[in-house]
Design a protein around this motif. Structure first.
Motif, PDB file in Angstrom:
ATOM      1  N   GLU A  22       0.845  -1.180   0.000  1.00  0.00           N
ATOM      2  CA  GLU A  22       0.000   0.000   0.000  1.00  0.00           C
ATOM      3  C   GLU A  22       0.887   1.238   0.000  1.00  0.00           C
ATOM      4  O   GLU A  22       2.037   1.192   0.455  1.00  0.00           O
ATOM      5  N   PRO A  23       0.370   2.342  -0.529  1.00  0.00           N
ATOM      6  CA  PRO A  23       1.149   3.584  -0.463  1.00  0.00           C
ATOM      7  C   PRO A  23       1.516   3.909   0.988  1.00  0.00           C
ATOM      8  O   PRO A  23       0.692   3.776   1.902  1.00  0.00           O
ATOM      9  N   GLY A  24       2.786   4.295   1.187  1.00  0.00           N
ATOM     10  CA  GLY A  24       3.270   4.608   2.525  1.00  0.00           C
ATOM     11  C   GLY A  24       3.852   3.424   3.274  1.00  0.00           C
ATOM     12  O   GLY A  24       4.400   3.586   4.368  1.00  0.00           O
ATOM     13  N   GLU A  25       3.742   2.223   2.710  1.00  0.00           N
ATOM     14  CA  GLU A  25       4.247   1.033   3.387  1.00  0.00           C
ATOM     15  C   GLU A  25       5.750   0.849   3.100  1.00  0.00           C
ATOM     16  O   GLU A  25       6.247   1.221   2.039  1.00  0.00           O
ATOM     17  N   GLU A  26       6.484   0.230   4.060  1.00  0.00           N
ATOM     18  CA  GLU A  26       7.933   0.047   3.948  1.00  0.00           C
ATOM     19  C   GLU A  26       8.255  -1.198   3.117  1.00  0.00           C
ATOM     20  O   GLU A  26       7.614  -2.239   3.245  1.00  0.00           O
ATOM     21  N   VAL A  27       9.291  -1.072   2.255  1.00  0.00           N
ATOM     22  CA  VAL A  27       9.787  -2.171   1.431  1.00  0.00           C
ATOM     23  C   VAL A  27      11.211  -2.498   1.883  1.00  0.00           C
ATOM     24  O   VAL A  27      12.052  -1.595   2.004  1.00  0.00           O
ATOM     25  N   VAL A  28      11.486  -3.792   2.115  1.00  0.00           N
ATOM     26  CA  VAL A  28      12.828  -4.245   2.502  1.00  0.00           C
ATOM     27  C   VAL A  28      13.391  -5.065   1.341  1.00  0.00           C
ATOM     28  O   VAL A  28      12.835  -6.086   0.955  1.00  0.00           O
ATOM     29  N   VAL A  29      14.535  -4.596   0.764  1.00  0.00           N
ATOM     30  CA  VAL A  29      15.184  -5.253  -0.369  1.00  0.00           C
ATOM     31  C   VAL A  29      16.503  -5.868   0.118  1.00  0.00           C
ATOM     32  O   VAL A  29      17.318  -5.178   0.748  1.00  0.00           O
ATOM     33  N   SER A  30      16.703  -7.127  -0.179  1.00  0.00           N
ATOM     34  CA  SER A  30      17.967  -7.800   0.185  1.00  0.00           C
ATOM     35  C   SER A  30      18.483  -8.566  -1.024  1.00  0.00           C
ATOM     36  O   SER A  30      17.711  -8.945  -1.910  1.00  0.00           O
ATOM     37  N   GLY A  31      19.839  -8.791  -1.097  1.00  0.00           N
ATOM     38  CA  GLY A  31      20.396  -9.480  -2.240  1.00  0.00           C
ATOM     39  C   GLY A  31      21.742 -10.109  -1.962  1.00  0.00           C
ATOM     40  O   GLY A  31      22.445  -9.741  -1.020  1.00  0.00           O
ATOM     41  N   GLU A  32      22.083 -11.096  -2.814  1.00  0.00           N
ATOM     42  CA  GLU A  32      23.365 -11.790  -2.771  1.00  0.00           C
ATOM     43  C   GLU A  32      24.062 -11.603  -4.116  1.00  0.00           C
ATOM     44  O   GLU A  32      23.416 -11.655  -5.166  1.00  0.00           O
ATOM     45  N   ILE A  33      25.437 -11.405  -4.080  1.00  0.00           N
ATOM     46  CA  ILE A  33      26.215 -11.158  -5.293  1.00  0.00           C
ATOM     47  C   ILE A  33      27.275 -12.246  -5.420  1.00  0.00           C
ATOM     48  O   ILE A  33      28.091 -12.450  -4.507  1.00  0.00           O
ATOM     49  N   PHE A  63      23.746  -7.493   0.605  1.00  0.00           N
ATOM     50  CA  PHE A  63      23.292  -6.140   0.972  1.00  0.00           C
ATOM     51  C   PHE A  63      21.823  -6.199   1.397  1.00  0.00           C
ATOM     52  O   PHE A  63      21.102  -7.170   1.113  1.00  0.00           O
ATOM     53  N   GLU A  64      21.363  -5.140   2.077  1.00  0.00           N
ATOM     54  CA  GLU A  64      19.953  -4.952   2.468  1.00  0.00           C
ATOM     55  C   GLU A  64      19.660  -3.460   2.476  1.00  0.00           C
ATOM     56  O   GLU A  64      20.461  -2.663   2.954  1.00  0.00           O
ATOM     57  N   TYR A  65      18.459  -3.135   1.984  1.00  0.00           N
ATOM     58  CA  TYR A  65      18.092  -1.712   1.927  1.00  0.00           C
ATOM     59  C   TYR A  65      16.577  -1.584   2.156  1.00  0.00           C
ATOM     60  O   TYR A  65      15.797  -2.418   1.696  1.00  0.00           O
ATOM     61  N   ARG A  66      16.174  -0.487   2.867  1.00  0.00           N
ATOM     62  CA  ARG A  66      14.755  -0.235   3.180  1.00  0.00           C
ATOM     63  C   ARG A  66      14.331   1.122   2.617  1.00  0.00           C
ATOM     64  O   ARG A  66      15.063   2.106   2.732  1.00  0.00           O
ATOM     65  N   PHE A  67      13.147   1.149   2.070  1.00  0.00           N
ATOM     66  CA  PHE A  67      12.555   2.422   1.629  1.00  0.00           C
ATOM     67  C   PHE A  67      11.033   2.315   1.704  1.00  0.00           C
ATOM     68  O   PHE A  67      10.466   1.227   1.864  1.00  0.00           O
ATOM     69  N   PHE A  68      10.345   3.482   1.591  1.00  0.00           N
ATOM     70  CA  PHE A  68       8.887   3.537   1.712  1.00  0.00           C
ATOM     71  C   PHE A  68       8.246   3.858   0.354  1.00  0.00           C
ATOM     72  O   PHE A  68       8.754   4.692  -0.399  1.00  0.00           O
ATOM     73  N   VAL A  69       7.137   3.171   0.083  1.00  0.00           N
ATOM     74  CA  VAL A  69       6.364   3.478  -1.122  1.00  0.00           C
ATOM     75  C   VAL A  69       5.759   4.869  -0.957  1.00  0.00           C
ATOM     76  O   VAL A  69       5.130   5.155   0.069  1.00  0.00           O
ATOM     77  N   PRO A  70       5.940   5.766  -1.899  1.00  0.00           N
ATOM     78  CA  PRO A  70       5.361   7.114  -1.779  1.00  0.00           C
ATOM     79  C   PRO A  70       3.849   7.056  -1.574  1.00  0.00           C
ATOM     80  O   PRO A  70       3.151   6.242  -2.175  1.00  0.00           O
ATOM     81  N   SER A  71       3.354   7.934  -0.709  1.00  0.00           N
ATOM     82  CA  SER A  71       1.920   7.924  -0.377  1.00  0.00           C
ATOM     83  C   SER A  71       1.041   8.308  -1.560  1.00  0.00           C
ATOM     84  O   SER A  71      -0.141   7.987  -1.583  1.00  0.00           O
ATOM     85  N   SER A  72       1.606   9.018  -2.538  1.00  0.00           N
ATOM     86  CA  SER A  72       0.819   9.444  -3.710  1.00  0.00           C
ATOM     87  C   SER A  72       1.136   8.625  -4.947  1.00  0.00           C
ATOM     88  O   SER A  72       0.792   9.034  -6.060  1.00  0.00           O
ATOM     89  N   MET A  73       1.770   7.469  -4.759  1.00  0.00           N
ATOM     90  CA  MET A  73       2.164   6.669  -5.913  1.00  0.00           C
ATOM     91  C   MET A  73       0.941   5.999  -6.535  1.00  0.00           C
ATOM     92  O   MET A  73       0.087   5.447  -5.841  1.00  0.00           O
TER      93      MET A  73
END
Length: 708
Positions: A222-233, A261-271
């Motif tokens: 949902e807009p405003g919700e946090e996304v956690v991205v992780s990966g292996e290289i 690596f791991e990275y967190r960001f939020f879905v924009p509320s107006s997306m």
């Protein structure tokens, strides 16, 4: 091929040994000669003719008969070709005669061939390219070359430059900072005048050594919700690398640690709702990189409730059109159910219920809707969303009218109380001329209430068109201005019929003399008429009625006295004394004192009657009927006002009695009984010798004055 031109003194010959095509800047030599048939003297010219370009070589020549001279010997045979594409030829001229060579084409094209040494490279490897370049005539090119790399599906990008010497090119360059994939090689060669781009001369594959595996905890957000991205290289040779995360237009960077690596960001509320690619790219200092990508879905959620109204101000009878919109995070409409509540200025609920979005709600304000502010509240409880709007119902004041026979009905067509002055202007045709009546009314009505005016109490018989005017202007107009004002406004299609003239005699006289000389207007308003003329007419009319009544009274009184004498005589003949009266006077009549007393009493009664009876007044006169419908007690009062005042008529008529309004004398009742006056109808007695004497006595008068 030879071109020979026969001349009178000499022949011109051009040997056509030209190529079909030449490059810009090439040099050509024109082979040919002149052979003299006779001695000749003149100018020899050779002209190079190209599209938009010409060049002339000339020399003076004196030649003897039988001699031959070439263009080379004359020094005019060589031309440098211009940088203009198109067809060219050479024209030779001597002593006014000329000859042309075959044409050839002038181009700036070059010819060449190139080769990429290897079919596959990695970043850090050296790219090697070799090639040869020559002109259209086969001569070698000296110049420069630009090497361009074009990735499949993209645009060419310059990599570097190389020299072209004696028609040969060799190029080498270490590859770095390039995306992996298939690359085509383009070479652009320039010798100063001629330029040629050789496209896709060869290709090679650029490979990557990194394998990247990326994941998220879920795929729908949902807009405003946090996304956690992780990966292996895998295959990362150094920690000196960069991780780039791209989500729609958003871009984030981080660095890997020990190949992860791991990275967190939020879905924009107006997306905007929809599916978006999440891509992760890893690159090292050598330019090798790897990537991974997949889609994430942004959900559509209600974010706004919006009341859409056609306007904010309404009149009674208007329809409010309401559409409730449920908007998502990008103001895009979505389906849903919204609770709608509409209240009036007192807070009373007019509408309350669930409304589907994209559905139009219509609320029609009643004809007499209360003026003020109405509130509209739409609520979407699941997300605690609401929208409140307010609209205004305006105050409307006005009087409507209708005709029902001879009655005019006025209705308060507004939504507020009407308490004002109204002029009823009625027009009828009288011998080809229009007669105007203005009836003034004070009307006090609640919204929707009605009042009826029976116009037979205000107007003479006839058919009328009418105008209801509440502007207040009519009362200030003179008769001629009134006619001009009313004409064209009165409704001639609706007729008011007065079948019975119930006006009082005073009103008839007042309206009859209210017309100004030269005008056709009759009005119930005071039009500045002469009141003394009207008063004089009343006095004269009353005097005539008074004299007529007095004379009639005296005649009947005398007949009555004669009748009493006759009765006394008849009684005396029968020797029947009249008790209490017979010996009261010498004449046998009623004593003088008694008569005077009775006369005085009758005069008193006359004064009382004159207070009750309006001489000459129509007995059928009534107060105008006024009916008020739908009036709640204590809420609305109706005060009709008219210049023609209705009066009560007091009538003491009884069935079978006929009232003589011109007589006021009454005999004493104690003398008028069956003993003293036994005859029911003395004027019709057959045995009475006095029939001719009493036949003129007014029978109605006797009945009215209780002589029966």
């Amino acid at each position: 091929m030879l071109v020979i031109m026969p001349l009178a003194a000499a022949k011109i010959t051009i040997v056509n040994n030209f190529q079909e095509m030449y490059n810009f800047g090439d040099t050509i030599t024109v082979d040919g000669y002149i052979l003299a048939e006779e001695t000749a003297d003149g100018t020899v010219t050779l002209e190079l003719q190209c599209s938009g370009y010409s060049k002339v070589n000339s020399v003076h020549l004196t030649i003897n008969k039988g001699h031959k001279v070439t263009f080379s010997q004359l020094g005019i045979s060589t031309f440098t070709l211009p940088d203009t594409e198109g067809n060219c030829d050479v024209e030779a001229e001597f002593n006014g005669d000329s000859v042309n060579s075959n044409s050839f084409t002038l181009l700036n094209d070059l010819l060449g061939a190139f080769d990429v040494i290897e079919d596959e490279y990695y970043l850090g490897d050296t790219l090697a390219i070799e090639g040869i370049v020559f002109k259209l005539d086969g001569s070698d090119v000296d110049g420069s070359a630009i090497i361009l790399l074009e990735k499949k599906g993209s645009y060419p990008v310059q990599l570097d430059e190389a020299d072209v010497i004696s028609g040969k090119m060799k190029f080498s360059k270490q590859l770095s900072a390039l995306d992996y994939g298939t690359y085509y090689v383009n070479v652009k060669v320039n010798d100063g005048l001629n330029s040629q781009t050789f496209e896709h001369v060869d290709s090679f594959e650029l490979e990557t050594r990194l394998n990247v595996d990326v994941s998220t905890s879920k795929y729908n957000y949902e807009p405003g919700e946090e996304v956690v991205v992780s990966g292996e290289i895998e295959g990362l040779q150094s920690d000196d690398a960069k991780v780039v995360i791209q989500f729609n237009s958003l871009r984030y960077t981080t660095e890997p640690v020990a190949g992860s690596f791991e990275y967190r960001f939020f879905v924009p509320s107006s997306m905007k709702a929809g599916s978006y690619e999440l891509s992760v790219t890893v690159s090292d200092t050598y330019g090798n990189e790897g990537s991974d990508e997949f889609d994430l879905t942004v959900l559509q959620i209600p974010a706004t409730v919006l009341n859409v109204l056609d306007k904010s101000s309404y009149n009674p009878g208007d329809t409010l059109n309401l559409e409730v919109q449920l908007l998502d995070q990008t103001d895009k409409e979505m389906d849903g159910t919204v609770k709608v509540r509409i209240t009036d200025p007192q807070g009373t609920e007019l509408y309350g219920g669930d409304v589907s979005t994209r559905q139009e709600v219509e609320l029609t304000f009643g004809k007499y809707a209360k003026d003020g502010t109405y509130t509209i509240i739409s609520t979407y409880s699941e997300k605690n969303l609401d929208d409140t709007d307010r609209v205004t119902v305006n105050q409307v004041s006005g009087i409507g009218s209708n005709v029902e026979g001879g009655t005019i009905k006025l209705v308060n067509e507004g939504n507020i109380n009407y308490d004002d002055h109204v002029d009823l202007v009625l027009v009828r045709e009288d011998d080809g001329e229009k007669v105007y009546y203005v009836i003034a009314k004070d009307v006090s009505l609640a919204p929707g209430e009605e009042v009826f005016f029976d116009m037979s109490y205000d107007l003479p018989e006839g058919s009328y068109s009418f105008l209801v005017d509440d502007s207040g202007e009519v009362s200030a107009l003179d008769d001629s201005s009134l006619a001009e004002y009313v004409d064209g406004k009165a409704d001639e299609d609706v007729n008011l019929m007065v079948d019975d003239d119930k006006r009082a005699i005073g009103d008839k006289i007042n309206q009859g003399f209210s017309s100004v000389t030269g005008a056709t207007t009759i009005s119930s308003y005071d039009r500045k008429l002469t009141p003394w003329f009207f008063l004089l007419m009343i006095v004269l009319f009353g005097g005539i009625l008074g004299l007529y009544g007095y004379q009639r009274r005296e005649v009947i009184k005398q007949k009555y006295n004669d009748y009493k004498t006759y009765r006394k005589k008849k009684l005396a003949e029968k020797e029947s004394p009249i008790s209490g009266i017979e010996n009261s006077g010498d004449s046998g009549d009623v004593p003088k004192e008694e008569v005077d007393r009775l006369l005085a009493a009758s005069v008193g009664r006359k004064e009382v009657k004159e207070q009750k009876v309006n001489i000459g007044t129509d007995e059928n006169r009534k107060i105008a009927a006024i009916k008020v419908k739908h009036v709640k007690p204590g809420t609305t009062t109706l005060v009709p006002r008219t210049s023609t005042i209705a009066r009560d008529v007091i009538s003491d008529k009884k069935p079978g009695n006929k009232r003589n309004r011109f007589s006021t004398w009454n005999p004493p009742e104690n003398l008028l009984n069956d003993n003293n006056f036994p005859a029911k109808n003395p004027v019709k007695g057959k045995e009475d010798p006095m029939d001719p004497v009493y036949s003129n006595i007014d029978e109605d008068f006797l009945k009215d004055e209780k002589f029966e």
